[in-house]
Design a protein around this motif. Structure first.
Motif, PDB file in Angstrom:
ATOM      1  N   UNK A  51      22.835 -12.323  73.828  1.00 50.16           N
ATOM      2  CA  UNK A  51      23.059 -13.586  74.428  1.00 50.16           C
ATOM      3  C   UNK A  51      22.538 -14.863  73.374  1.00 50.16           C
ATOM      4  N   UNK A  52      21.272 -14.675  72.834  1.00 44.43           N
ATOM      5  CA  UNK A  52      20.863 -15.473  72.064  1.00 44.43           C
ATOM      6  C   UNK A  52      21.864 -15.763  71.005  1.00 44.43           C
ATOM      7  N   UNK A  53      22.329 -14.791  70.239  1.00 42.08           N
ATOM      8  CA  UNK A  53      22.841 -14.982  69.178  1.00 42.08           C
ATOM      9  C   UNK A  53      24.650 -15.746  69.546  1.00 42.08           C
ATOM     10  N   UNK A  54      25.125 -15.494  70.704  1.00 43.41           N
ATOM     11  CA  UNK A  54      26.209 -16.167  71.172  1.00 43.41           C
ATOM     12  C   UNK A  54      25.665 -17.537  71.451  1.00 43.41           C
ATOM     13  N   UNK A  55      24.731 -17.859  72.188  1.00 49.30           N
ATOM     14  CA  UNK A  55      24.091 -19.178  72.429  1.00 49.30           C
ATOM     15  C   UNK A  55      24.072 -20.076  70.989  1.00 49.30           C
ATOM     16  N   UNK A  56      23.417 -19.413  70.054  1.00 51.06           N
ATOM     17  CA  UNK A  56      23.232 -19.964  68.710  1.00 51.06           C
ATOM     18  C   UNK A  56      24.640 -20.199  68.146  1.00 51.06           C
ATOM     19  N   UNK A  57      25.549 -19.347  68.170  1.00 49.67           N
ATOM     20  CA  UNK A  57      26.950 -19.647  67.514  1.00 49.67           C
ATOM     21  C   UNK A  57      27.668 -20.663  68.278  1.00 49.67           C
ATOM     22  N   UNK A  58      27.545 -20.986  69.379  1.00 46.70           N
ATOM     23  CA  UNK A  58      28.270 -21.868  70.315  1.00 46.70           C
ATOM     24  C   UNK A  58      27.515 -23.283  69.829  1.00 46.70           C
ATOM     25  N   UNK A  59      26.201 -23.295  69.611  1.00 48.33           N
ATOM     26  CA  UNK A  59      25.680 -24.411  69.505  1.00 48.33           C
ATOM     27  C   UNK A  59      25.986 -24.712  67.901  1.00 48.33           C
ATOM     28  N   UNK A  60      26.098 -23.881  66.854  1.00 49.06           N
ATOM     29  CA  UNK A  60      26.448 -24.093  65.649  1.00 49.06           C
ATOM     30  C   UNK A  60      27.738 -24.522  65.629  1.00 49.06           C
ATOM     31  N   UNK A  61      28.580 -24.074  66.494  1.00 47.47           N
ATOM     32  CA  UNK A  61      30.162 -24.479  66.324  1.00 47.47           C
ATOM     33  C   UNK A  61      30.366 -26.068  66.930  1.00 47.47           C
TER      34      UNK A  61
END
Length: 163
Positions: A51-61
């Protein structure tokens, strides 16, 4: 006697020997519960990390998209400034109303840089206007002669009155 476990004669490798050793009774149940607990803990950690990785990926995008928008806005502002400067160099003033109606993205290259050739071509197509002074040029600079010699002066009024 020897306390080491005895292995069957057909068990040849360490893995085969470990597979032959089985726990029974309460030791087996506690081992099973221990590994189930560890598995649940690991799964919970995995879900949290995912979940943390997914949130970071979304924030990065999201940040990449915002950066692209800011670069585009900067490039358009730069193109507008360079267009105004090119027009000013040719003696023209572009009104803000006219600037707002122009498609400024036409003055950008595909990479997003300012296309100076397109700006020069556009300003040239508008024609050349001679810059006219905004105030009268011949006021207060003295007499204007045609051949460069000062005009003949007669006698001053003061000298005439003395005669």
């Amino acid at each position: 006697m020897d306390d080491s476990p005895s292995y069957p004669a057909d068990a040849e490798t360490e893995t085969d020997r470990a597979a032959e050793v089985t726990l029974e009774g309460p030791d087996m149940d506690s081992e099973i519960e221990k590994w189930k607990s560890l598995s649940r803990t690991n799964e919970t950690r995995w879900k949290a990390a995912s979940a943390e990785l997914e949130a970071a990926t979304a924030k990065s995008a999201e940040l990449e998209q915002a950066l692209a928008v800011m670069k585009q806005e900067h490039a358009l502002t730069l193109a507008e400034t360079q267009l105004q400067q090119a027009a000013h160099m040719r003696g023209m003033e572009l009104a803000p109303e006219a600037m707002s109606k122009l498609n400024m993205s036409a003055f950008l290259t595909e990479e997003g840089a300012t296309d100076l050739e397109a700006i020069t071509e556009f300003v040239t197509s508008l024609g050349s206007t001679a810059k006219k002074p905004t105030y009268p040029q011949g006021v207060g600079i003295g007499p204007q002669g045609g051949n460069g010699t000062p005009p003949e002066r007669g006698m001053s009024l003061d000298a005439r009155a003395r005669r």
